[in-house]
Write a protein that holds these residues in place. Structure first.
Motif, PDB file in Angstrom:
ATOM      1  N   TRP A   1      -5.834 -56.125 -53.310  1.00 18.11           N
ATOM      2  CA  TRP A   1      -6.457 -55.680 -52.057  1.00 18.11           C
ATOM      3  C   TRP A   1      -7.380 -56.767 -51.523  1.00 18.11           C
ATOM      4  CZ3 TRP A   1      -5.718 -52.424 -48.345  1.00 18.11           C
ATOM      5  CH2 TRP A   1      -6.741 -52.128 -47.457  1.00 18.11           C
ATOM      6  N   MET A   2      -7.151 -57.141 -50.268  1.00 18.66           N
ATOM      7  CA  MET A   2      -8.011 -58.091 -49.563  1.00 18.66           C
ATOM      8  C   MET A   2      -8.908 -57.250 -48.651  1.00 18.66           C
ATOM      9  SD  MET A   2      -6.723 -60.733 -50.905  1.00 18.66           S
ATOM     10  CE  MET A   2      -7.527 -62.059 -50.059  1.00 18.66           C
ATOM     11  N   PRO A   3     -10.201 -57.108 -48.991  1.00 15.74           N
ATOM     12  CA  PRO A   3     -11.066 -56.227 -48.199  1.00 15.74           C
ATOM     13  C   PRO A   3     -11.232 -56.694 -46.759  1.00 15.74           C
ATOM     14  CG  PRO A   3     -12.230 -57.111 -50.134  1.00 15.74           C
ATOM     15  CD  PRO A   3     -10.888 -57.779 -50.070  1.00 15.74           C
ATOM     16  N   GLY A   4     -11.465 -55.725 -45.864  1.00 15.66           N
ATOM     17  CA  GLY A   4     -11.725 -56.056 -44.466  1.00 15.66           C
ATOM     18  C   GLY A   4     -13.040 -56.800 -44.339  1.00 15.66           C
ATOM     19  N   ARG A   5     -13.143 -57.603 -43.266  1.00 12.61           N
ATOM     20  CA  ARG A   5     -14.350 -58.410 -43.084  1.00 12.61           C
ATOM     21  C   ARG A   5     -14.488 -58.854 -41.634  1.00 12.61           C
ATOM     22  NH1 ARG A   5     -10.230 -61.040 -45.361  1.00 12.61           N
ATOM     23  NH2 ARG A   5      -9.721 -63.150 -44.749  1.00 12.61           N
ATOM     24  N   TRP A   6     -15.721 -59.166 -41.276  1.00  9.67           N
ATOM     25  CA  TRP A   6     -16.021 -59.707 -39.957  1.00  9.67           C
ATOM     26  C   TRP A   6     -15.844 -61.229 -40.017  1.00  9.67           C
ATOM     27  CZ3 TRP A   6     -16.187 -56.747 -35.936  1.00  9.67           C
ATOM     28  CH2 TRP A   6     -16.604 -55.423 -36.056  1.00  9.67           C
ATOM     29  N   LEU A   7     -15.147 -61.766 -39.036  1.00 12.90           N
ATOM     30  CA  LEU A   7     -14.958 -63.213 -38.912  1.00 12.90           C
ATOM     31  C   LEU A   7     -15.321 -63.647 -37.520  1.00 12.90           C
ATOM     32  CD1 LEU A   7     -11.538 -63.593 -40.763  1.00 12.90           C
ATOM     33  CD2 LEU A   7     -13.801 -64.110 -41.651  1.00 12.90           C
ATOM     34  N   ARG A   8     -15.458 -64.946 -37.360  1.00 14.13           N
ATOM     35  CA  ARG A   8     -15.784 -65.528 -36.062  1.00 14.13           C
ATOM     36  C   ARG A   8     -14.911 -66.708 -35.777  1.00 14.13           C
ATOM     37  NH1 ARG A   8     -21.556 -66.639 -33.781  1.00 14.13           N
ATOM     38  NH2 ARG A   8     -21.171 -68.806 -33.966  1.00 14.13           N
TER      39      ARG A   8
ATOM     40  N   TRP B   1      12.503 -56.576 -56.217  1.00 14.07           N
ATOM     41  CA  TRP B   1      12.172 -56.985 -54.856  1.00 14.07           C
ATOM     42  C   TRP B   1      10.690 -56.774 -54.554  1.00 14.07           C
ATOM     43  CZ3 TRP B   1      14.151 -59.770 -51.117  1.00 14.07           C
ATOM     44  CH2 TRP B   1      13.709 -59.615 -49.803  1.00 14.07           C
ATOM     45  N   VAL B   2      10.038 -57.834 -54.077  1.00 14.32           N
ATOM     46  CA  VAL B   2       8.684 -57.743 -53.527  1.00 14.32           C
ATOM     47  C   VAL B   2       8.869 -57.650 -52.012  1.00 14.32           C
ATOM     48  CG1 VAL B   2       6.471 -58.893 -53.162  1.00 14.32           C
ATOM     49  CG2 VAL B   2       7.658 -59.153 -55.349  1.00 14.32           C
ATOM     50  N   PRO B   3       8.486 -56.522 -51.394  1.00 13.95           N
ATOM     51  CA  PRO B   3       8.715 -56.389 -49.951  1.00 13.95           C
ATOM     52  C   PRO B   3       7.844 -57.353 -49.142  1.00 13.95           C
ATOM     53  CG  PRO B   3       7.507 -54.497 -50.803  1.00 13.95           C
ATOM     54  CD  PRO B   3       7.877 -55.340 -51.980  1.00 13.95           C
ATOM     55  N   GLY B   4       8.374 -57.747 -48.004  1.00 11.02           N
ATOM     56  CA  GLY B   4       7.590 -58.582 -47.090  1.00 11.02           C
ATOM     57  C   GLY B   4       6.371 -57.821 -46.609  1.00 11.02           C
ATOM     58  N   HIS B   5       5.317 -58.540 -46.260  1.00 10.79           N
ATOM     59  CA  HIS B   5       4.078 -57.907 -45.816  1.00 10.79           C
ATOM     60  C   HIS B   5       3.252 -58.907 -45.012  1.00 10.79           C
ATOM     61  CE1 HIS B   5       3.486 -59.805 -49.760  1.00 10.79           C
ATOM     62  NE2 HIS B   5       2.263 -60.081 -49.353  1.00 10.79           N
ATOM     63  N   TRP B   6       2.317 -58.360 -44.253  1.00 13.43           N
ATOM     64  CA  TRP B   6       1.437 -59.192 -43.439  1.00 13.43           C
ATOM     65  C   TRP B   6       0.238 -59.641 -44.257  1.00 13.43           C
ATOM     66  CZ3 TRP B   6       3.118 -61.039 -39.013  1.00 13.43           C
ATOM     67  CH2 TRP B   6       4.085 -60.338 -38.306  1.00 13.43           C
ATOM     68  N   LYS B   7      -0.189 -60.882 -44.022  1.00 13.05           N
ATOM     69  CA  LYS B   7      -1.353 -61.456 -44.692  1.00 13.05           C
ATOM     70  C   LYS B   7      -2.166 -62.196 -43.635  1.00 13.05           C
ATOM     71  CE  LYS B   7      -2.594 -64.784 -48.258  1.00 13.05           C
ATOM     72  NZ  LYS B   7      -2.120 -65.792 -49.187  1.00 13.05           N
ATOM     73  N   TRP B   8      -3.495 -62.062 -43.696  1.00 14.56           N
ATOM     74  CA  TRP B   8      -4.360 -62.768 -42.753  1.00 14.56           C
ATOM     75  C   TRP B   8      -4.421 -64.233 -43.148  1.00 14.56           C
ATOM     76  CZ3 TRP B   8      -5.956 -61.817 -38.103  1.00 14.56           C
ATOM     77  CH2 TRP B   8      -6.923 -62.641 -37.526  1.00 14.56           C
ATOM     78  N   GLU B   9      -4.110 -65.112 -42.196  1.00 14.90           N
ATOM     79  CA  GLU B   9      -4.092 -66.562 -42.461  1.00 14.90           C
ATOM     80  C   GLU B   9      -5.071 -67.281 -41.537  1.00 14.90           C
ATOM     81  OE1 GLU B   9      -2.488 -68.503 -44.647  1.00 14.90           O
ATOM     82  OE2 GLU B   9      -1.385 -66.901 -45.621  1.00 14.90           O
ATOM     83  N   GLY B  10      -6.332 -67.074 -41.730  1.00 17.00           N
ATOM     84  CA  GLY B  10      -7.338 -67.823 -40.975  1.00 17.00           C
ATOM     85  C   GLY B  10      -7.653 -67.284 -39.602  1.00 17.00           C
ATOM     86  N   HIS B  11      -6.678 -67.316 -38.680  1.00 22.91           N
ATOM     87  CA  HIS B  11      -6.947 -66.877 -37.309  1.00 22.91           C
ATOM     88  C   HIS B  11      -5.917 -65.904 -36.776  1.00 22.91           C
ATOM     89  CE1 HIS B  11     -10.251 -69.653 -36.940  1.00 22.91           C
ATOM     90  NE2 HIS B  11      -9.485 -70.609 -37.403  1.00 22.91           N
ATOM     91  N   ASP B  12      -4.927 -65.553 -37.611  1.00 25.02           N
ATOM     92  CA  ASP B  12      -3.899 -64.619 -37.156  1.00 25.02           C
ATOM     93  C   ASP B  12      -3.140 -64.082 -38.361  1.00 25.02           C
ATOM     94  OD1 ASP B  12      -2.432 -63.119 -35.396  1.00 25.02           O
ATOM     95  OD2 ASP B  12      -1.512 -64.810 -34.365  1.00 25.02           O
TER      96      ASP B  12
ATOM     97  N   TRP C   1     -13.054 -58.025 -36.380  1.00 24.04           N
ATOM     98  CA  TRP C   1     -12.804 -57.367 -37.658  1.00 24.04           C
ATOM     99  C   TRP C   1     -11.363 -57.591 -38.098  1.00 24.04           C
ATOM    100  CZ3 TRP C   1     -15.362 -55.386 -41.576  1.00 24.04           C
ATOM    101  CH2 TRP C   1     -14.705 -54.542 -42.472  1.00 24.04           C
ATOM    102  N   VAL C   2     -11.201 -58.074 -39.322  1.00 17.82           N
ATOM    103  CA  VAL C   2      -9.875 -58.204 -39.938  1.00 17.82           C
ATOM    104  C   VAL C   2      -9.781 -57.078 -40.972  1.00 17.82           C
ATOM    105  CG1 VAL C   2      -8.340 -59.647 -41.308  1.00 17.82           C
ATOM    106  CG2 VAL C   2      -9.830 -60.687 -39.599  1.00 17.82           C
ATOM    107  N   PRO C   3      -8.888 -56.102 -40.756  1.00 17.84           N
ATOM    108  CA  PRO C   3      -8.794 -54.980 -41.677  1.00 17.84           C
ATOM    109  C   PRO C   3      -8.323 -55.411 -43.063  1.00 17.84           C
ATOM    110  CG  PRO C   3      -7.621 -54.511 -39.635  1.00 17.84           C
ATOM    111  CD  PRO C   3      -7.987 -55.962 -39.617  1.00 17.84           C
ATOM    112  N   GLY C   4      -8.712 -54.627 -44.049  1.00 18.06           N
ATOM    113  CA  GLY C   4      -8.242 -54.873 -45.404  1.00 18.06           C
ATOM    114  C   GLY C   4      -6.732 -54.677 -45.500  1.00 18.06           C
ATOM    115  N   HIS C   5      -6.096 -55.365 -46.451  1.00 15.23           N
ATOM    116  CA  HIS C   5      -4.646 -55.281 -46.588  1.00 15.23           C
ATOM    117  C   HIS C   5      -4.235 -55.723 -47.992  1.00 15.23           C
ATOM    118  CE1 HIS C   5      -5.793 -59.251 -45.123  1.00 15.23           C
ATOM    119  NE2 HIS C   5      -4.738 -59.747 -45.749  1.00 15.23           N
ATOM    120  N   TRP C   6      -3.059 -55.298 -48.406  1.00 16.10           N
ATOM    121  CA  TRP C   6      -2.521 -55.660 -49.714  1.00 16.10           C
ATOM    122  C   TRP C   6      -1.689 -56.925 -49.593  1.00 16.10           C
ATOM    123  CZ3 TRP C   6      -4.269 -53.324 -53.898  1.00 16.10           C
ATOM    124  CH2 TRP C   6      -4.765 -52.028 -53.806  1.00 16.10           C
TER     125      TRP C   6
END
Length: 122
Positions: free
Chosen positions: A115-122, A54-65, A99-104
């Motif tokens: 690991w998806m590093p945190g970054r500043w977006l606009r 099982w790969v557990p569900g998780h949140w991923k940043w998708e552009g604007h949310d 700021w979008v925090p880093g996440h797996w």
């Protein structure tokens, strides 16, 4: 007497200096941080066959949310999701940035947890 009193009052107040005090309030803008939502509980059900993991569900940043990536059964070994990496948040490039925090995230190309590093977006 009233003229002498008036002249004396004008002379005294005319000699007084008034300093103009200007107070400027410094406004500190707090950066917007797009916090990762709490995990969603998912029922796994039974694996499709022996040896699936099982790969557990998780949140991923998708552009604007944030978007929820549903957990799923895979035929690969699945190590537990690593601990969150503590990142230093630099000052925002502008007040319009957030700021979008880093996440797996789990990659199905064999890379596993990435690991998806945190970054500043606009």
């Amino acid at each position: 007497m009233s003229i002498i009193g008036l002249v004396t009052t004008l002379a005294i107040t005319g000699c007084a200096t008034h300093e103009r005090v200007v107070v400027r309030e410094q406004v500190v803008v707090q950066p917007t941080i797009m916090r990762v939502p709490a995990p969603i509980h998912e029922e796994r059900g039974a694996p499709p066959t022996v040896g699936w993991n099982w790969v557990p569900g998780h949140w991923k940043w998708e552009g604007h949310d944030w978007a929820w990536v549903h957990g799923k059964w895979v035929p690969d070994l699945v190590p537990p999701m690593p601990a969150i990496v503590v990142e230093t948040v630099s000052p925002p490039p502008s007040p319009a940035h957030y700021w979008v925090p880093g996440h797996w995230v789990w990659r199905h190309d064999g890379a596993g947890w990435v690991w998806m590093p945190g970054r500043w977006l606009r």
